[in-house]
Write a protein that holds these residues in place. Structure first.
Motif, PDB file in Angstrom:
ATOM      1  N   GLY A   1      36.679  49.122  22.756  1.00  0.00           N
ATOM      2  CA  GLY A   1      35.707  48.156  23.266  1.00  0.00           C
ATOM      3  C   GLY A   1      34.563  48.861  23.968  1.00  0.00           C
ATOM      4  O   GLY A   1      34.463  50.097  23.978  1.00  0.00           O
ATOM      5  N   GLY A   2      33.700  48.071  24.577  1.00  0.00           N
ATOM      6  CA  GLY A   2      32.546  48.621  25.278  1.00  0.00           C
ATOM      7  C   GLY A   2      32.924  49.608  26.361  1.00  0.00           C
ATOM      8  O   GLY A   2      32.179  50.570  26.632  1.00  0.00           O
TER       9      GLY A   2
ATOM     10  N   ASP B   1      33.877  41.075  16.332  1.00  0.00           N
ATOM     11  CA  ASP B   1      33.987  40.789  17.767  1.00  0.00           C
ATOM     12  C   ASP B   1      34.342  42.067  18.530  1.00  0.00           C
ATOM     13  O   ASP B   1      35.493  42.494  18.549  1.00  0.00           O
ATOM     14  N   LEU B   2      33.332  42.672  19.160  1.00  0.00           N
ATOM     15  CA  LEU B   2      33.540  43.878  19.962  1.00  0.00           C
ATOM     16  C   LEU B   2      33.246  43.542  21.418  1.00  0.00           C
ATOM     17  O   LEU B   2      32.089  43.398  21.821  1.00  0.00           O
ATOM     18  N   GLY B   3      34.313  43.375  22.200  1.00  0.00           N
ATOM     19  CA  GLY B   3      34.163  43.036  23.613  1.00  0.00           C
ATOM     20  C   GLY B   3      34.248  44.261  24.492  1.00  0.00           C
ATOM     21  O   GLY B   3      34.099  45.397  24.040  1.00  0.00           O
ATOM     22  N   GLY B   4      34.554  44.034  25.762  1.00  0.00           N
ATOM     23  CA  GLY B   4      34.637  45.143  26.702  1.00  0.00           C
ATOM     24  C   GLY B   4      35.835  46.036  26.471  1.00  0.00           C
ATOM     25  O   GLY B   4      35.771  47.242  26.694  1.00  0.00           O
ATOM     26  N   GLY B   5      36.950  45.436  26.019  1.00  0.00           N
ATOM     27  CA  GLY B   5      38.172  46.230  25.887  1.00  0.00           C
ATOM     28  C   GLY B   5      38.863  46.138  24.546  1.00  0.00           C
ATOM     29  O   GLY B   5      39.769  46.920  24.262  1.00  0.00           O
ATOM     30  N   THR B   6      38.472  45.186  23.695  1.00  0.00           N
ATOM     31  CA  THR B   6      39.177  44.998  22.422  1.00  0.00           C
ATOM     32  C   THR B   6      38.184  44.762  21.288  1.00  0.00           C
ATOM     33  O   THR B   6      37.059  44.318  21.497  1.00  0.00           O
ATOM     34  N   PHE B   7      38.647  45.050  20.074  1.00  0.00           N
ATOM     35  CA  PHE B   7      37.834  44.863  18.874  1.00  0.00           C
ATOM     36  C   PHE B   7      38.634  44.044  17.876  1.00  0.00           C
ATOM     37  O   PHE B   7      39.780  44.368  17.561  1.00  0.00           O
ATOM     38  N   ASP B   8      38.033  42.959  17.384  1.00  0.00           N
ATOM     39  CA  ASP B   8      38.679  42.082  16.413  1.00  0.00           C
ATOM     40  C   ASP B   8      37.749  41.811  15.242  1.00  0.00           C
ATOM     41  O   ASP B   8      36.526  41.715  15.410  1.00  0.00           O
ATOM     42  N   VAL B   9      38.357  41.647  14.087  1.00  0.00           N
ATOM     43  CA  VAL B   9      37.627  41.235  12.889  1.00  0.00           C
ATOM     44  C   VAL B   9      38.380  40.070  12.271  1.00  0.00           C
ATOM     45  O   VAL B   9      39.607  40.124  12.133  1.00  0.00           O
TER      46      VAL B   9
ATOM     47  N   VAL C   1      29.839  39.054  17.708  1.00  0.00           N
ATOM     48  CA  VAL C   1      30.366  38.418  18.914  1.00  0.00           C
ATOM     49  C   VAL C   1      30.801  39.524  19.867  1.00  0.00           C
ATOM     50  O   VAL C   1      31.213  40.600  19.436  1.00  0.00           O
ATOM     51  N   GLY C   2      30.747  39.247  21.174  1.00  0.00           N
ATOM     52  CA  GLY C   2      31.189  40.212  22.168  1.00  0.00           C
ATOM     53  C   GLY C   2      30.015  40.986  22.746  1.00  0.00           C
ATOM     54  O   GLY C   2      29.083  41.371  22.035  1.00  0.00           O
ATOM     55  N   GLY C   3      30.079  41.218  24.059  1.00  0.00           N
ATOM     56  CA  GLY C   3      28.967  41.843  24.760  1.00  0.00           C
ATOM     57  C   GLY C   3      28.593  43.218  24.240  1.00  0.00           C
ATOM     58  O   GLY C   3      27.423  43.610  24.269  1.00  0.00           O
ATOM     59  N   ALA C   4      29.581  43.978  23.731  1.00  0.00           N
ATOM     60  CA  ALA C   4      29.290  45.337  23.263  1.00  0.00           C
ATOM     61  C   ALA C   4      28.452  45.353  21.994  1.00  0.00           C
ATOM     62  O   ALA C   4      27.870  46.384  21.655  1.00  0.00           O
ATOM     63  N   THR C   5      28.361  44.206  21.280  1.00  0.00           N
ATOM     64  CA  THR C   5      27.528  44.167  20.071  1.00  0.00           C
ATOM     65  C   THR C   5      26.047  44.093  20.417  1.00  0.00           C
ATOM     66  O   THR C   5      25.209  44.124  19.513  1.00  0.00           O
ATOM     67  N   ARG C   6      25.719  44.016  21.711  1.00  0.00           N
ATOM     68  CA  ARG C   6      24.304  44.090  22.112  1.00  0.00           C
ATOM     69  C   ARG C   6      23.752  45.507  21.928  1.00  0.00           C
ATOM     70  O   ARG C   6      22.541  45.697  21.879  1.00  0.00           O
ATOM     71  N   MET C   7      24.651  46.491  21.857  1.00  0.00           N
ATOM     72  CA  MET C   7      24.206  47.872  21.715  1.00  0.00           C
ATOM     73  C   MET C   7      23.530  48.069  20.353  1.00  0.00           C
ATOM     74  O   MET C   7      24.138  47.797  19.311  1.00  0.00           O
ATOM     75  N   PRO C   8      22.276  48.532  20.317  1.00  0.00           N
ATOM     76  CA  PRO C   8      21.615  48.805  19.026  1.00  0.00           C
ATOM     77  C   PRO C   8      22.437  49.738  18.150  1.00  0.00           C
ATOM     78  O   PRO C   8      22.475  49.594  16.925  1.00  0.00           O
TER      79      PRO C   8
END
Length: 566
Positions: free
Chosen positions: A201-202, A171-179, A303-310
């Motif tokens: 995060g992103g 889970d890499l979101g805009g400001g935090t990263f969780d596993v 999960v998380g918007g930043a995981t859209r990054m190739p």
């Protein structure tokens, strides 16, 4: 009408979302713009009117002194964030956002809402979690439970692919990263381990691009503060462009000159390499704590918007030696899981057979001393509840006095993984009187109990005592006091909006004005009458009347703007 409805809220760094459990399924709730995602941005306009979400985000670049985003990163601190002449804590800005989400959900559902499941990064410490609960309280909500974000996403994924499996939620979101590592079997969603980085995060990838931009145009470094918002906006656009193209271009007009950049995938990889390296440690930590190997995992779930990054997806694929799954919309998965948890709290029959277990993200313990010969050295951390222990949990430890004729024992309570207490988060303290004895002869039993609601109870009793000293850790450094909460409630109440100041109403008036300027003759007069009727409804402050007139006006405007009005 739902009986005792509970909202599921994803309170994100970049975007937030609301979900309700209805008719046996989680339903994502659109905001007043008809969108599922509400940007986590709060601002004021030039008339000191509050604006939240999309209209506030659109002003981040043009009015940075009147707008704040990414304030979730400051939860649990005493940092003050500025909006014009006003200053707010992160809890207060989060409360304004939560209040807007609550209003949107109430409007959609047609009934009041007062209870919520709110998601938080798995690696939020105890202070940050209490800050989220305070934000909910300021927004007029009771946070029934704080649910870890990757756990929420795992709930949503588990129901989508309902079978026995082991998977890792990345889970890499805009400001935090969780596993989180999940073991799903016989209707049980068991979190085996969690790890993460609350400062990754992103947003950090965007900042890395900004630094690259400045390295390409060093002359702009002297104006970095002035251009910060514009540079960040350009970096965001380039980051998004590289999600579907091999290069991205940006240009900026400043000081009578045009500044240009071309960013390639290779350059993006190079400038973000330190961030990509930071993604590996929490993954390795979670696997170690869960006693899993990569081969034990059936899936890797993004999960998380930043995981859209190739770039991120390629890094994950290399890290795990397989392609990750992204069945669910990465921006919506956490909110969907919160909605499922809301259904479980509401005891809905559709989810009554699902059992969710979660774990402690951090170790909890006390300060102890170590004896080296005749020397006593304080400042060491003794964990009583270790990280990734299943919740709820209660653990006991027996300690001994260290001084002759000691009459008092002071327990200092910490959270973290550092060997020394100075490297951990101080949560509170309690003292207990003990009979004077020789050093080591008086034993003290200390019990830590941690609940699913995130409350830590500490019990302490010396050997032979009939009474137990108890304390619940509630007030810690960085957390708002009752007096501060009361003052914040008054402050937030003061910025309640008149109906004419609400963003949807002001935007409708602006649309009417634009249409009036386009038309002539009878049509112009007719739009003038429609506008006048809406203005009068606003002044009445009758919400039913306002809604009715607004709906009529929007229907007419929609037809005019689409060219279908006959």
């Amino acid at each position: 009408m739902l009986i005792n409805p509970v909202m599921g809220i994803d309170l994100g760094t970049t975007n937030s979302a609301v979900c309700l459990w209805q008719d046996g399924k989680a339903v994502l709730i659109p905001n007043k713009w008809g969108e599922i995602l509400t940007p986590s941005v709060v601002g004021l306009d030039e008339q000191d009117n509050l604006i939240i979400g999309r209209p506030a985000r659109e002003r981040l670049q043009t009015h940075p002194s009147l707008t704040q985003g990414s304030f979730k990163r400051y939860m649990g601190t005493e940092a003050l964030l500025t909006l014009g002449s006003r200053q707010f804590r992160a809890e207060e800005l989060s409360a304004l956002l939560l209040r807007q989400l609550k209003e949107d959900a109430e409007h959609w559902l047609g009934q009041p809402l007062s209870q919520a499941i709110i998601t938080v990064p798995a690696y939020f410490n105890d202070v940050q979690r209490r800050a989220v609960k305070n934000a909910a309280r300021l927004a007029g909500l009771e946070a029934l439970r704080l649910l870890n974000e990757p756990t929420a996403a795992s709930l949503a994924f588990g129901l989508l692919d309902n079978r026995e499996q082991k998977y890792l939620t990345f889970d890499l979101g805009g400001g935090t990263f969780d596993v989180s590592i999940i073991d799903m079997f016989e209707g049980v969603v068991e979190v085996r381990a969690s790890s993460g980085d609350v400062r990754l995060g992103g947003d950090d990838f965007s900042q890395a691009i900004v630094q690259w931009m400045l390295s390409q145009q060093p002359e702009l470094k002297t104006a970095q503060a002035t251009l910060a918002a514009q540079l960040l906006a350009k970096a965001e656009i380039m980051k998004q462009t590289l999600s579907h193209a091999s290069e991205a271009k940006a240009s900026l007009e400043w000081n009578g000159r045009q500044w240009n950049w071309t960013l390639t995938e290779e350059q993006l990889t190079a400038c973000c390499q330190p961030l990509l390296a930071r993604l590996q440690r929490p993954v390795q930590q979670a696997l170690h704590d869960a006693r899993f190997s990569l081969q034990d995992l059936d899936h890797i779930v993004l999960v998380g918007g930043a995981t859209r990054m190739p770039l991120v997806r390629q890094t994950v694929a290399r890290l795990f030696g397989r392609f990750p799954r992204h069945d669910l919309n990465p921006d919506e998965a956490v909110a969907l899981g919160a909605g499922v948890q809301a259904g479980m709290v509401m005891a809905d029959a559709a989810v009554e057979d699902i059992i969710l277990t979660d774990v402690m993200p951090f170790s909890l313990g006390i300060e102890v001393v170590k004896r080296h010969g005749n020397q006593v050295e304080p400042g060491f951390f003794l964990p009583l509840i270790e990280r990734n222990t299943f919740l709820p949990v209660s653990k006991n430890e027996t300690l001994n006095t260290v001084s002759d004729n000691q009459t008092c024992v002071l327990l200092k309570i910490y959270q973290g993984e550092g060997r020394r207490v100075q490297d951990n988060v101080f949560l509170g303290e309690m003292s207990i009187d003990v009979p004077p004895r020789a050093a080591g002869e008086m034993s003290i039993d200390v019990r830590f109990t941690y609940t699913l609601d995130g409350l830590l109870e500490v019990e302490c009793r010396y050997d032979g005592s009939p009474t137990v000293a108890r304390t619940v850790i509630e007030k810690v450094p960085g957390q708002m006091s009752e007096e501060q909460i009361a003052a914040s409630l008054r402050k937030l109440t003061d910025i309640k909006q008149h109906p004419r100041d609400r963003q949807e109403n002001r935007e409708l008036l602006a649309r009417c004005s634009r249409l009036y300027e386009r038309l002539l003759g009878d049509e112009r007069a007719w739009v003038d009458g429609l506008t006048t009727a809406f203005e009068q409804a606003l002044e009445s402050q009758d919400l039913r009347r306002i809604a009715a007139v607004r709906e009529e006006a929007e229907n007419v405007l929609r037809q005019y703007e689409s060219g279908t009005l006959q």
